[in-house]
Design a protein around this motif. Structure first.
Motif, PDB file in Angstrom:
ATOM      1  N   LEU A  51       0.742  -1.101  -0.086  1.00 13.83           N
ATOM      2  CA  LEU A  51       0.180  -0.139   0.082  1.00 13.83           C
ATOM      3  C   LEU A  51       0.788   1.105  -0.099  1.00 13.83           C
ATOM      4  O   LEU A  51       0.462   2.351  -0.664  1.00 13.83           O
ATOM      5  N   SER A  52       2.073   1.214   0.721  1.00 13.63           N
ATOM      6  CA  SER A  52       2.866   2.171   0.819  1.00 13.63           C
ATOM      7  C   SER A  52       3.614   2.509  -0.613  1.00 13.63           C
ATOM      8  O   SER A  52       4.040   3.660  -1.023  1.00 13.63           O
ATOM      9  N   SER A  53       3.747   1.461  -1.456  1.00 12.27           N
ATOM     10  CA  SER A  53       4.128   1.338  -2.654  1.00 12.27           C
ATOM     11  C   SER A  53       3.432   2.139  -3.735  1.00 12.27           C
ATOM     12  O   SER A  53       3.729   3.206  -4.402  1.00 12.27           O
ATOM     13  N   LEU A  54       2.131   2.029  -3.580  1.00 18.86           N
ATOM     14  CA  LEU A  54       1.297   2.900  -4.342  1.00 18.86           C
ATOM     15  C   LEU A  54       1.281   4.224  -3.930  1.00 18.86           C
ATOM     16  O   LEU A  54       0.997   5.087  -4.967  1.00 18.86           O
ATOM     17  N   ALA A  55       1.360   4.559  -2.707  1.00 18.40           N
ATOM     18  CA  ALA A  55       1.293   5.984  -2.242  1.00 18.40           C
ATOM     19  C   ALA A  55       2.598   6.567  -2.772  1.00 18.40           C
ATOM     20  O   ALA A  55       2.546   7.857  -3.090  1.00 18.40           O
ATOM     21  N   CYS A  56       3.755   5.856  -2.788  1.00 24.18           N
ATOM     22  CA  CYS A  56       4.828   6.583  -3.330  1.00 24.18           C
ATOM     23  C   CYS A  56       4.624   6.993  -4.806  1.00 24.18           C
ATOM     24  O   CYS A  56       5.257   8.013  -5.095  1.00 24.18           O
ATOM     25  N   GLY A  57       4.262   6.061  -5.690  1.00 26.67           N
ATOM     26  CA  GLY A  57       3.912   6.524  -6.909  1.00 26.67           C
ATOM     27  C   GLY A  57       3.021   7.377  -7.092  1.00 26.67           C
ATOM     28  O   GLY A  57       3.176   8.148  -8.358  1.00 26.67           O
ATOM     29  N   LEU A  58       1.967   7.559  -6.385  1.00 23.04           N
ATOM     30  CA  LEU A  58       1.048   8.666  -6.570  1.00 23.04           C
ATOM     31  C   LEU A  58       1.381   9.983  -5.823  1.00 23.04           C
ATOM     32  O   LEU A  58       0.683  10.944  -5.951  1.00 23.04           O
ATOM     33  N   ALA A  59       2.482   9.977  -5.174  1.00 20.56           N
ATOM     34  CA  ALA A  59       2.999  11.185  -4.232  1.00 20.56           C
ATOM     35  C   ALA A  59       2.853  12.485  -5.038  1.00 20.56           C
ATOM     36  O   ALA A  59       3.543  12.466  -5.994  1.00 20.56           O
ATOM     37  N   PRO A  60       2.165  13.495  -4.748  1.00 17.25           N
ATOM     38  CA  PRO A  60       2.075  14.658  -5.472  1.00 17.25           C
ATOM     39  C   PRO A  60       3.435  15.883  -5.196  1.00 17.25           C
ATOM     40  O   PRO A  60       3.557  16.767  -5.892  1.00 17.25           O
ATOM     41  N   THR A  64       5.374  14.046   0.868  1.00 17.26           N
ATOM     42  CA  THR A  64       4.407  12.929   0.660  1.00 17.26           C
ATOM     43  C   THR A  64       5.139  11.759   0.395  1.00 17.26           C
ATOM     44  O   THR A  64       5.011  10.399   0.954  1.00 17.26           O
ATOM     45  N   LEU A  65       6.137  11.774  -0.532  1.00 19.76           N
ATOM     46  CA  LEU A  65       6.886  10.700  -0.951  1.00 19.76           C
ATOM     47  C   LEU A  65       7.764  10.202   0.179  1.00 19.76           C
ATOM     48  O   LEU A  65       8.109   8.752   0.444  1.00 19.76           O
ATOM     49  N   ILE A  66       8.519  11.102   0.869  1.00 15.32           N
ATOM     50  CA  ILE A  66       9.322  10.813   1.863  1.00 15.32           C
ATOM     51  C   ILE A  66       8.797   9.896   2.971  1.00 15.32           C
ATOM     52  O   ILE A  66       9.066   9.005   3.528  1.00 15.32           O
ATOM     53  N   ILE A  67       7.297  10.511   3.528  1.00 12.87           N
ATOM     54  CA  ILE A  67       6.727   9.797   4.472  1.00 12.87           C
ATOM     55  C   ILE A  67       6.281   8.560   3.883  1.00 12.87           C
ATOM     56  O   ILE A  67       6.312   7.538   4.786  1.00 12.87           O
ATOM     57  N   ALA A  68       5.722   8.274   2.509  1.00 14.81           N
ATOM     58  CA  ALA A  68       5.242   7.056   2.223  1.00 14.81           C
ATOM     59  C   ALA A  68       6.600   6.067   2.255  1.00 14.81           C
ATOM     60  O   ALA A  68       6.426   4.907   2.533  1.00 14.81           O
ATOM     61  N   GLY A  93       9.021   6.236   4.247  1.00 21.61           N
ATOM     62  CA  GLY A  93       9.281   5.867   5.526  1.00 21.61           C
ATOM     63  C   GLY A  93       8.377   4.627   6.179  1.00 21.61           C
ATOM     64  O   GLY A  93       8.487   3.566   6.663  1.00 21.61           O
ATOM     65  N   VAL A  94       7.013   4.548   5.799  1.00 24.58           N
ATOM     66  CA  VAL A  94       6.141   3.523   5.820  1.00 24.58           C
ATOM     67  C   VAL A  94       6.381   2.171   5.160  1.00 24.58           C
ATOM     68  O   VAL A  94       6.313   1.101   5.725  1.00 24.58           O
ATOM     69  N   TYR A 138       5.090   1.216  -8.760  1.00 25.18           N
ATOM     70  CA  TYR A 138       3.975   0.530  -9.350  1.00 25.18           C
ATOM     71  C   TYR A 138       4.222  -0.900  -9.402  1.00 25.18           C
ATOM     72  O   TYR A 138       3.280  -1.790  -9.098  1.00 25.18           O
ATOM     73  N   ILE A 139       5.334  -1.119  -9.764  1.00 24.85           N
ATOM     74  CA  ILE A 139       5.659  -2.607  -9.906  1.00 24.85           C
ATOM     75  C   ILE A 139       5.412  -3.490  -8.792  1.00 24.85           C
ATOM     76  O   ILE A 139       5.422  -4.600  -8.883  1.00 24.85           O
ATOM     77  N   ASN A 140       5.663  -2.870  -7.681  1.00 24.80           N
ATOM     78  CA  ASN A 140       5.575  -3.761  -6.228  1.00 24.80           C
ATOM     79  C   ASN A 140       4.170  -3.998  -6.140  1.00 24.80           C
ATOM     80  O   ASN A 140       4.146  -4.958  -5.335  1.00 24.80           O
ATOM     81  N   LEU A 141       3.038  -3.387  -6.622  1.00 27.71           N
ATOM     82  CA  LEU A 141       1.726  -3.782  -6.268  1.00 27.71           C
ATOM     83  C   LEU A 141       1.334  -5.423  -6.876  1.00 27.71           C
ATOM     84  O   LEU A 141       0.889  -6.060  -5.708  1.00 27.71           O
ATOM     85  N   PRO A 142       1.402  -5.718  -8.147  1.00 26.34           N
ATOM     86  CA  PRO A 142       1.271  -7.307  -8.150  1.00 26.34           C
ATOM     87  C   PRO A 142       2.040  -8.170  -7.819  1.00 26.34           C
ATOM     88  O   PRO A 142       1.583  -9.223  -7.241  1.00 26.34           O
TER      89      PRO A 142
END
Length: 496
Positions: A119-128, A132-136, A138-139, A200-204
């Motif tokens: 889920l945090s990988s998805l957040a990294c890819g979508l980070a605006p 946000t990217l740094i926090i994601a 960290g998670v 995003y490659i982490n999701l599947p």
């Protein structure tokens, strides 16, 4: 693999049973260990899918960093923190998360960690934005810390003693291949689809890993005593101070407060060790049972993995900068320079895994450390004297051979003799020392590189930085040669 159908019922007068003793008192509630081969191997593959992904993430992001920085308009400090925060949140809780697998079951902790990571990988890819990217990130590191120790701990439980070498060979090979494949995949993905797809490659893969682990990995009886709370606090504080100090040391000019943090970390580690002997008396389980260090091979193996972590984390940056800045390659071209390394590791790793159960793993690891040291030395000389890309490719090929002979034998020699009740703790220690070696290696080699870049040509500076890794690898050679051969001594486990 049939899922567990019951819960372990332990009477009041048995509340202090270890996980191994609990297993013996309730054979009907949990599957007998070790598992049959036809069940153990699918479980191993399921674990290695996720393990490969989280280790891949440590190196794949580095290659996409220039594109990420340009697209996000990020400062140099922000870009550094994209990697630093991941390593920080990954390394700091490892001693705790390894023991959480003993407390709540490695399967449960692994799945929780993989869900968080995905889920945090998805957040990294979508980070605006960069915050946000740094926090994601960290998670993401926290998710990786939860699942990583469970892989080694589970493997050592489900495989018979005489087959652990082959199994840990696959596990170790997965770690080696992930470290090698990161730069290659990172270059290809960044050049063709953009830096977001590195995440995003982490999701599947994450979804596949969760499904496979739920299906194939068995349940284990949990610890019945609580983990010592003071030990948890001390371990997190000590590792945090040490990792943060080394991460920020160069940018802070190794100011006084950096050295105060390092000293504080040493003091806290000493207090932590003392507390482990007191935890038993208070009715708690120690976070790291000190008995595991009575195993000569476990202690030596942790020394070895520090040297390997130092090298794996510290060398990619000067190598990739050399190809891109000294030879004008783009990210994808530089990544493909790593192909000989990855190819040799992929070809040799299965054979090395089979050798481990029939040979002295310490000797095999010494051979691997020697090959890695020679390859790093060869790369350094190639850069310093500008010998050309052909010699760089020769050195990269030797590096792949060395990697194949390090990961499997060293992990086998380190973990195979520990009794099942200490697998979670042992795995936590092993992964923590590897990560500490990685953080120190990245900081030390980066510092040498920056110092030399200020005084001379780029190629020479990159090569001179690599010489430090070659020197540290000598420690791995010596420690591997000191390990004893217990490949055929099942009694060592029974007596423990």
């Amino acid at each position: 693999m049939h899922a567990c159908e019951g819960k372990l019922n332990v009477s009041d007068n048995k509340q202090n049973l270890s996980s191994q003793e609990a297993l013996e008192t309730a054979p009907k509630a949990y599957p007998a260990m070790p598992l049959p081969e036809k069940q153990a191997w699918p479980a191993l593959i399921a674990l290695c899918i996720g393990f490969f992904m989280i280790l891949l993430d440590q190196t794949i992001v580095a290659v996409s960093t220039p594109a990420l920085q340009a697209d996000m308009g990020a400062s140099y400090n922000e870009v550094i923190w994209v990697t630093s925060i991941y390593l920080l949140t990954f390394a700091v809780p490892l001693l705790v998360t390894g023991r959480l697998g003993d407390k709540y079951g490695p399967k449960n902790v692994y799945v929780t960690g993989m869900i968080i990571f995905t889920l945090s990988s998805l957040a990294c890819g979508l980070a605006p934005d960069m915050l946000t990217l740094i926090i994601a990130r960290g998670v993401q590191g926290l998710g990786a810390a939860l699942l990583t120790p469970q892989t080694m701990a589970t493997i050592n439980r489900i495989f018979a003693f005489e087959r652990r070498g082959a199994a840990l060979g696959v596990w170790g090979s997965t770690a080696g291949l992930a470290s090698l494949a990161g730069p290659i995949l990172g270059g290809v993905i960044t050049e063709n689809w953009g830096w977001q797809w590195v995440f995003y490659i982490n999701l599947p893969i994450g979804v596949l890993s969760v499904i496979a682990v739920l299906k194939f990995v068995p349940e284990f009886p949990p610890l019945t005593r609580p983990l010592d709370p003071l030990s948890i606090v001390l371990s997190i504080a000590a590792v945090f101070f040490l990792v943060f100090a080394f991460q920020q040391g160069e940018s802070a000019g190794w100011a006084a407060w950096i050295w105060i943090m390092i000293i504080a970390a040493v003091v806290l580690f000493a207090w932590f060790i003392f507390q482990q002997s007191r935890a038993e008396k208070s009715g708690n389980d120690p976070l790291v049972p000190l008995q595991i260090f009575k195993s000569r091979n476990f202690s030596l193996g942790n020394i070895c993995i520090v040297a390997m972590g130092f090298t794996v984390a510290g060398t990619p940056l000067p190598i990739m900068l050399y190809f891109q800045q000294a030879h004008g390659m783009n990210a994808m071209e530089a990544g493909f320079m790593m192909v000989p390394q990855a190819l040799m590791a992929a070809v040799l790793s299965p054979y090395v895994g089979k050798l481990v159960d029939r040979s002295n793993p310490g000797r095999l690891a010494a051979l691997g450390f020697s090959a890695v040291a020679l390859s790093i030395l060869g790369l350094a000389l190639t850069m310093i004297f500008d010998l050309g890309l052909v010699w760089a490719l020769v050195a990269m090929t030797l590096l792949g051979i060395g990697n194949a002979f390090v990961w499997a034998p060293n992990s086998t020699s380190t973990m195979r003799d520990l009794p099942p009740k200490f697998m979670g703790a042992g795995s936590g220690v092993f992964n923590t020392t590897r990560q500490l070696g990685s953080v120190i290696g990245a900081a030390a080699i980066g510092a040498v590189m920056q110092i030399r870049l200020a005084t001379g040509a780029e190629g020479a500076a990159f090569g001179q930085a690599l010489l430090l890794a070659a020197a540290v690898l000598i420690i791995g050679i010596v420690a591997s040669l000191m390990a004893s051969n217990t490949a055929q001594t099942k009694s060592a486990v029974k007596k423990s």
